[in-house]
Design an enzyme around this catalytic site. Sequence first.
Site, PDB file in Angstrom:
ATOM      1  N   PRO A  48      37.138  63.556  35.653  1.00  0.00           N
ATOM      2  CA  PRO A  48      36.099  62.779  36.530  1.00  0.00           C
ATOM      3  C   PRO A  48      36.424  61.498  36.995  1.00  0.00           C
ATOM      4  O   PRO A  48      36.770  60.750  36.269  1.00  0.00           O
ATOM      5  CB  PRO A  48      34.963  63.017  35.677  1.00  0.00           C
ATOM      6  CG  PRO A  48      35.405  62.818  34.294  1.00  0.00           C
ATOM      7  CD  PRO A  48      36.634  63.607  34.395  1.00  0.00           C
ATOM      8  N   HIS A  49      35.840  61.295  38.193  1.00  0.00           N
ATOM      9  CA  HIS A  49      36.189  59.999  38.809  1.00  0.00           C
ATOM     10  C   HIS A  49      34.877  59.529  39.374  1.00  0.00           C
ATOM     11  O   HIS A  49      34.201  58.566  38.841  1.00  0.00           O
ATOM     12  CB  HIS A  49      37.489  59.859  39.880  1.00  0.00           C
ATOM     13  CG  HIS A  49      37.898  58.677  40.441  1.00  0.00           C
ATOM     14  ND1 HIS A  49      38.954  58.223  39.833  1.00  0.00           N
ATOM     15  CD2 HIS A  49      37.221  57.871  41.257  1.00  0.00           C
ATOM     16  CE1 HIS A  49      39.264  57.133  40.429  1.00  0.00           C
ATOM     17  NE2 HIS A  49      38.014  56.609  41.345  1.00  0.00           N
ATOM     18  N   GLY A  50      34.366  59.664  40.593  1.00  0.00           N
ATOM     19  CA  GLY A  50      33.272  59.250  41.321  1.00  0.00           C
ATOM     20  C   GLY A  50      31.847  59.930  40.745  1.00  0.00           C
ATOM     21  O   GLY A  50      32.187  61.000  40.075  1.00  0.00           O
TER      22      GLY A  50
END
Length: 771
Positions: free
Chosen positions: A732-734
């Site tokens: 997961p990033h943003g």
Amino acid sequence: MCLLRNVVAFVLAASVGLSSTAVLAQLNSATSSGLAPSGALRVALPTNDGIVSGDASGGQPIGIGVELGRALAEQIGVPAVFNRVTPLQMAASPGSWDVGFLSAAVATTERLPMTNPYMYYDLTYLARAGAAVQTAAEADRAGVRIAAVAGSAEAQYLSRQLQNATLVSAESSTAAFSLLAVGSADVLATSRPLALRFSSALVDSRVLTDAFMPVAQSMVLPATNAVWIANVNQFVEQAKASGLVQRSIARAGINGVSIPASLNTSSSAGTSGRLGQFLIFADPAPTLATTTATPTRTTIAQGGMPTNNTPTRTNPIQGSIPTSTLVPVPTRQFFSHGGGGAPTLTPTLSPTITNTPTITNTPTITRTPTPSSTPGPLTPTATIGPSVAPTQTPISATTPTATSTPAIAPTATTTNTPAIAPTATSTSTVPPPTATAPATPTPTVAASPTATATPSPTQAATPTTGPTVNPSQIGPRGITVGPDGNLWFAQSTANRIGRRNPTSGVTTSFTIPSASSSPQYITTGPDGNLWFTEGSGRRIGRITPAGVITEFPIPSSGSPTGIVSGPDGNVYFTISNSNALGRIDTTGNITEIPVPHPNSFPNSITVGPDQALWYTEIGGNRIGRMPTNATPANPQITVFDIPSANAQPTSITSGPDGNLWFVAAGLNRIIRMTPSGEFTQFGIPTANSGAQDITVGPDNQLWFTERTAERLARSDLNGQIVEQPLPAGSGPHGIVAGPPGDQALWYTAFTGGRIGRISTDMSQVSEFPIP
């Protein structure tokens, strides 16, 4: 911090009738006079290599070398003093230092007595975006420029080995990284720990998986004092066995290293009367991140080291080289994946919650441009939540369903919002500013930006239930909610902007006109359009809800990263390797405003509770504030030093409590900061989580992504953190709060090439492929 408070040295002296007290005094006296003839142990530290030692915000040395040097000095009963010394200086001036730290290769070259290694790592390359270097061997090709620190082990090695590539020298690791960041080098030759640290500050950079040289770090003595090397070697072995080395590495926030197994050294004082054996009773062994303990309050000093006398729990570290002394974090296999376009759901685990905030005093604040108005020291406050006992109630998971939606042009994916799943995994364990008067900058204003209006949507001809592009070629990063109620997100690898209708499940992607632009983050602008940064394209992009894209080049050659809509009708962004902030109006006119300090690498930006712009400095280890009326000639920027070194602040948001909250990836913490500069730090339960982005959810809680640990986490305003595991391969990033009425958060799964949704009660986690 308990740092070897109880240290005992002894030899077998029964045959001569000496008491243990007499033996200890005799041996300490003999050792101190031999190892530290000046009455203080003079510790030679590397010249700010960032691994063995670094500098805290106030300039004092910190790190593994400092902790080991102090421990040895305490062992022999003398104070420790520290100086930065190069290997050549160490060899040329043996009378100016007593003990130091070098790699085995350098120590051998300089003919210095050395101990067994206390730490292993390797030398590798950090490649910038677009560099055609996938392995260490491929770096030695014509046209490849390799940046390295002059005189370093990597520079010396490469100067002998390279046949085709060009070696570009710099005076420091930061300067070498700057060469890479501005495009003056293709790869950076450095240690893996530094490569991992620098990679978070450079868009789409890659740390190579292989290496060109292994490194073993040892303690060394002057050649004139080699008689004591056996005793210092005893100290090193016991420091490894006791966990001191491991805890020092964890406190320094260093990744990519490993610790050699401790050897069974013997007690041999010999005929010289030297100290025979060190017996070290140190802190308790590190506990796994999933355990629960009574919260302890720890005050963090300027150097980021605990200063109270209560044993500090430390998360185990992970190294790139297997070692029997590291405690691995257990991996739990509890994910199930849906087929085709069906959402991937995560079953549940029962939570264990621990709250362990770390509180930092902020000495002074000076606001620019009036240095004389300096408030006095602040007294921080923090609320420590209760310790919550874990529960072990098993929860069963149901199988989600996915239905197709009629084709809506332009379409790419049709996957509906999934059925409600049972109670989700709430795996949760929660364990000064200084005056900155910026130099007068040179204004850099784009007089007339060029724009390219080319709507070029990439569409799937018919709705699909699975990805049509390799997930690794999508790379979704920043995400926001558009004025149309859809989710909009940047696809950095695919060079597209994506749009997902949260109701129908239709996903559409629009190709950016400029190739390889690497879009990073995206925000809704004041004009009803979406605005995004192009990290490699060096542009700011605007896309209408209908998909029409216009690009505006920035004046400098930097990489735009974070972006936010300002309260004054403009859009603001960071330019990481140009050391500046940018402002663009809705017609495309751009102004760049330099930040006060060089090599700051501003990254994330948000609007604060005071309606000013607040941003993170990954390179500068600071949080900055800029008012909306700032100009290049009068930036009016105030910076606040983060008290703990190597914080690597990645993302920042304005909390519902009127404070700023940001992720400190290098410390594995989230940090709350008042607008006046008071910091309170909260440890993330999972070690080396790779915390990335942070936002406020519809439940007024702080939510953040853990890219390495593949989790989402939620924190209340007191720092009590609950973590939710995600499907394997998410990365997961943003993250962003869902559209109005949606009690959920949406996130980008960078590794998996997916968009995810999690309900605020963590009862449902779903991920949807991006076509």
